[in-house]
Design a protein around this motif. Structure first.
Motif, PDB file in Angstrom:
ATOM      1  N   SER A   1      47.306  24.731  60.973  1.00 55.25           N
ATOM      2  CA  SER A   1      48.734  25.740  61.119  1.00 55.25           C
ATOM      3  C   SER A   1      48.961  26.692  59.986  1.00 55.25           C
ATOM      4  O   SER A   1      49.778  27.507  59.896  1.00 55.25           O
ATOM      5  N   VAL A   2      48.204  26.256  59.010  1.00 63.97           N
ATOM      6  CA  VAL A   2      48.263  27.070  57.756  1.00 63.97           C
ATOM      7  C   VAL A   2      47.090  28.183  57.557  1.00 63.97           C
ATOM      8  O   VAL A   2      47.457  29.142  56.945  1.00 63.97           O
ATOM      9  N   ALA A   3      45.965  27.819  58.176  1.00 65.99           N
ATOM     10  CA  ALA A   3      44.858  28.830  58.000  1.00 65.99           C
ATOM     11  C   ALA A   3      45.133  30.278  58.368  1.00 65.99           C
ATOM     12  O   ALA A   3      44.848  31.096  57.862  1.00 65.99           O
ATOM     13  N   PRO A   4      45.811  30.677  59.742  1.00 65.75           N
ATOM     14  CA  PRO A   4      46.121  31.740  60.104  1.00 65.75           C
ATOM     15  C   PRO A   4      46.975  32.580  59.214  1.00 65.75           C
ATOM     16  O   PRO A   4      46.701  33.873  59.136  1.00 65.75           O
ATOM     17  N   ALA A   5      47.866  31.989  58.544  1.00 65.90           N
ATOM     18  CA  ALA A   5      48.732  32.765  57.792  1.00 65.90           C
ATOM     19  C   ALA A   5      48.090  33.160  56.171  1.00 65.90           C
ATOM     20  O   ALA A   5      48.602  34.287  55.826  1.00 65.90           O
ATOM     21  N   LEU A   6      47.170  32.274  55.953  1.00 64.94           N
ATOM     22  CA  LEU A   6      46.572  32.803  54.527  1.00 64.94           C
ATOM     23  C   LEU A   6      45.380  33.096  54.258  1.00 64.94           C
ATOM     24  O   LEU A   6      44.834  33.753  53.490  1.00 64.94           O
TER      25      LEU A   6
ATOM     26  N   LEU B   1      40.098  35.698  52.391  1.00 65.24           N
ATOM     27  CA  LEU B   1      38.534  35.348  52.757  1.00 65.24           C
ATOM     28  C   LEU B   1      38.009  36.741  52.627  1.00 65.24           C
ATOM     29  O   LEU B   1      36.897  37.286  52.184  1.00 65.24           O
ATOM     30  N   ALA B   2      38.765  38.085  53.165  1.00 67.28           N
ATOM     31  CA  ALA B   2      38.208  39.312  53.343  1.00 67.28           C
ATOM     32  C   ALA B   2      38.017  39.814  51.776  1.00 67.28           C
ATOM     33  O   ALA B   2      37.132  40.646  51.479  1.00 67.28           O
ATOM     34  N   ARG B   3      39.224  39.616  50.999  1.00 69.03           N
ATOM     35  CA  ARG B   3      38.986  40.210  49.718  1.00 69.03           C
ATOM     36  C   ARG B   3      38.144  39.583  48.824  1.00 69.03           C
ATOM     37  O   ARG B   3      37.632  40.015  48.094  1.00 69.03           O
ATOM     38  N   LEU B   4      38.133  38.149  48.965  1.00 72.09           N
ATOM     39  CA  LEU B   4      36.984  37.280  48.326  1.00 72.09           C
ATOM     40  C   LEU B   4      35.765  37.854  48.757  1.00 72.09           C
ATOM     41  O   LEU B   4      34.925  38.073  47.553  1.00 72.09           O
TER      42      LEU B   4
ATOM     43  N   VAL C   1      42.231  30.832  44.535  1.00 66.95           N
ATOM     44  CA  VAL C   1      43.415  30.370  44.374  1.00 66.95           C
ATOM     45  C   VAL C   1      44.363  31.816  44.208  1.00 66.95           C
ATOM     46  O   VAL C   1      45.444  31.817  44.771  1.00 66.95           O
ATOM     47  N   GLY C   2      43.999  32.452  43.366  1.00 66.74           N
ATOM     48  CA  GLY C   2      44.800  33.894  43.032  1.00 66.74           C
ATOM     49  C   GLY C   2      45.096  34.449  44.315  1.00 66.74           C
ATOM     50  O   GLY C   2      46.082  35.071  44.566  1.00 66.74           O
ATOM     51  N   LEU C   3      43.961  34.656  45.392  1.00 65.02           N
ATOM     52  CA  LEU C   3      43.956  35.425  46.446  1.00 65.02           C
ATOM     53  C   LEU C   3      45.043  34.665  47.432  1.00 65.02           C
ATOM     54  O   LEU C   3      45.798  35.341  48.309  1.00 65.02           O
ATOM     55  N   LEU C   4      45.054  33.528  47.462  1.00 65.73           N
ATOM     56  CA  LEU C   4      45.731  32.799  48.163  1.00 65.73           C
ATOM     57  C   LEU C   4      47.114  32.654  47.893  1.00 65.73           C
ATOM     58  O   LEU C   4      48.064  32.915  48.762  1.00 65.73           O
TER      59      LEU C   4
END
Length: 310
Positions: free
Chosen positions: A104-109, A114-117, A292-295
Motif C-alpha cells: 500500500s506504500v510502494a506506489p506512492a513513494l 527509484l528513478a532518481r536513484l 532515504v533522502g529521496l524517499l
C-alpha cells in the motif's frame, strides 16, 4: 565464541529453517544443529524458538536471540567491509541496496525515488521486496533488508529498529467513476450492498477496516475479496461495482487520474503513520543514505490528498 557461530546464527535467523541455513552455508544439518547448540551453551540460554512443525523449523528468536542478532550482524558486516576494503577487485564489486515496502506504500513513494536513484547510481543493484509489515520488519532485523518503507509495530518488534515518520494516511473507500455510489454521499451501510475488496488478515489496513466496521455496529462480510495484490484489487474495482477499502497512498495516482473515485465516506480514526525503518546501529551505505533522502522528498511531494468523487 567464534565467527562460525555467528555466521550459523545469522543464517538460521534469516532462513528460519535449519535445513535451508545448512544449505546456504554448505554444511550438513547436523553440523548446523551442533553449532547452534554450542552457541546456546556459550550464551547460557536458548536463542531460537523451534517451530511446532518440527525441529528443522524456526518459529522465531528469543529476546536474547534478538539482542545477539544485532551484535552478530554488526560484527559480520564489519568483517565483510574490511575484506572489501583490501580486496584488489573491490572496484569490480557490485553495490547493492535492498528495499522493503508495504504494497500500500510502494506506489506512492518508490517510483519517483527509484528513478532518481538510478540517475545518480546507474550501476547500483536494487532489490525491492513487498510484503506485510511483520515480514518486512523481520527481514530488516535479520539484515536481509537495508531499509523499509512501512509502519510502526509493537515495541517488542521495534527493538533495534528506528522509525522516521513521513506522513499519516487514512483508509478510503474507492470505486470506479461510474459507480452508483460515486455521485452522492454514501453510507457504510449502503456500501455493504456491493462486493468489497479488503486487505488480507494480519495486516494493519485489515485491522483498521474491521475496527471501522465494528465501531458502527457492522461486520465485514465474509465474502469480501481479501488480497495484498494491488493490481488485482485495482482491476476488479475498475471493472465492476466492487468497492475497495484501502490506505489512501495506494490509490492516490488513480484518484488524480480519475480512473477511480473516492466515495464520500468519512473514515476518522483509521489514520496510520507511514515512515522509514532502519536498523538503529547498522552502518548505512552511501546508496542507502541517498535513498532515504529521496524517499523523504517523495513523501513531501505525495502529500496532497486525493479528493472525493463528485
Amino acid at each position: 565464541m567464534q565467527l562460525r557461530h555467528l555466521r550459523c546464527f545469522v543464517a538460521i535467523a534469516q532462513e528460519r529453517h535449519l535445513a535451508r541455513a545448512a544449505e546456504r552455508l554448505a554444511l550438513s544439518q547436523p553440523a548446523i544443529s551442533k553449532t547452534l547448540v554450542e552457541l546456546e551453551t556459550l550464551a547460557g540460554t536458548r536463542l531460537v524458538e523451534r517451530s511446532s512443525a518440527g525441529r528443522r523449523g524456526v518459529q522465531g528468536l528469543t529476546p536474547t536471540g534478538e539482542q545477539l542478532l544485532g551484535h552478530a550482524l554488526r560484527v559480520l558486516e564489519a568483517i565483510d567491509a574490511s575484506a572489501e576494503a583490501i580486496a584488489p577487485s573491490v572496484g569490480d564489486r557490485l553495490a547493492r541496496l535492498r528495499i522493503g515496502a508495504l504494497p500500500s506504500v510502494a506506489p506512492a513513494l518508490l517510483p519517483q525515488a527509484l528513478a532518481r536513484l538510478r540517475s545518480h547510481w546507474p550501476g547500483l543493484q536494487v532489490i525491492v521486496k513487498t510484503a506485510t509489515n511483520a515480514v518486512l520488519l523481520d527481514a530488516l532485523r535479520a539484515g536481509e533488508l537495508d531499509l523499509v518503507a512501512g509502519r510502526m509495530s509493537d515495541p517488542a518488534v521495534m527493538a533495534g529498529l528506528s522509525f522516521e515518520l513521513l506522513y499519516t494516511e487514512p483508509l478510503v473507500f474507492v470505486a470506479r467513476s461510474g459507480h452508483p455510489l460515486a455521485r452522492r454521499a454514501a453510507s457504510v451501510q449502503a456500501v455493504l450492498a456491493f462486493p468489497l475488496a479488503v486487505y488480507a488478515e494480519g495486516t494493519i489496513p485489515r485491522h483498521n477496516t474491521e475496527s471501522f466496521f465494528t465501531a458502527r455496529g457492522l461486520v465485514l462480510p465474509p465474502d469480501a475479496l481479501q488480497t495484498l495484490d494491488l493490481m488485482v484489487a485495482r482491476a476488479l474495482t475498475a471493472a465492476s461495482d466492487a468497492v475497495w477499502i484501502t490506505p489512501l497512498g495506494a490509490v492516490r495516482d488513480d484518484l488524480q487520474a480519475g480512473s477511480l473515485v473516492r466515495l464520500r465516506i468519512d473514515t476518522p480514526g483509521t489514520e496510520e503513520p507511514v515512515g522509514l525503518l532502519l536498523r538503529s546501529e547498522a552502518e548505512r551505505s552511501a546508496a542507502c543514505v541517498a535513498m532515504v533522502g529521496l524517499l523523504r522528498e517523495a513523501a513531501r511531494r505525495s502529500q496532497p490528498r486525493g479528493r472525493a468523487g463528485p
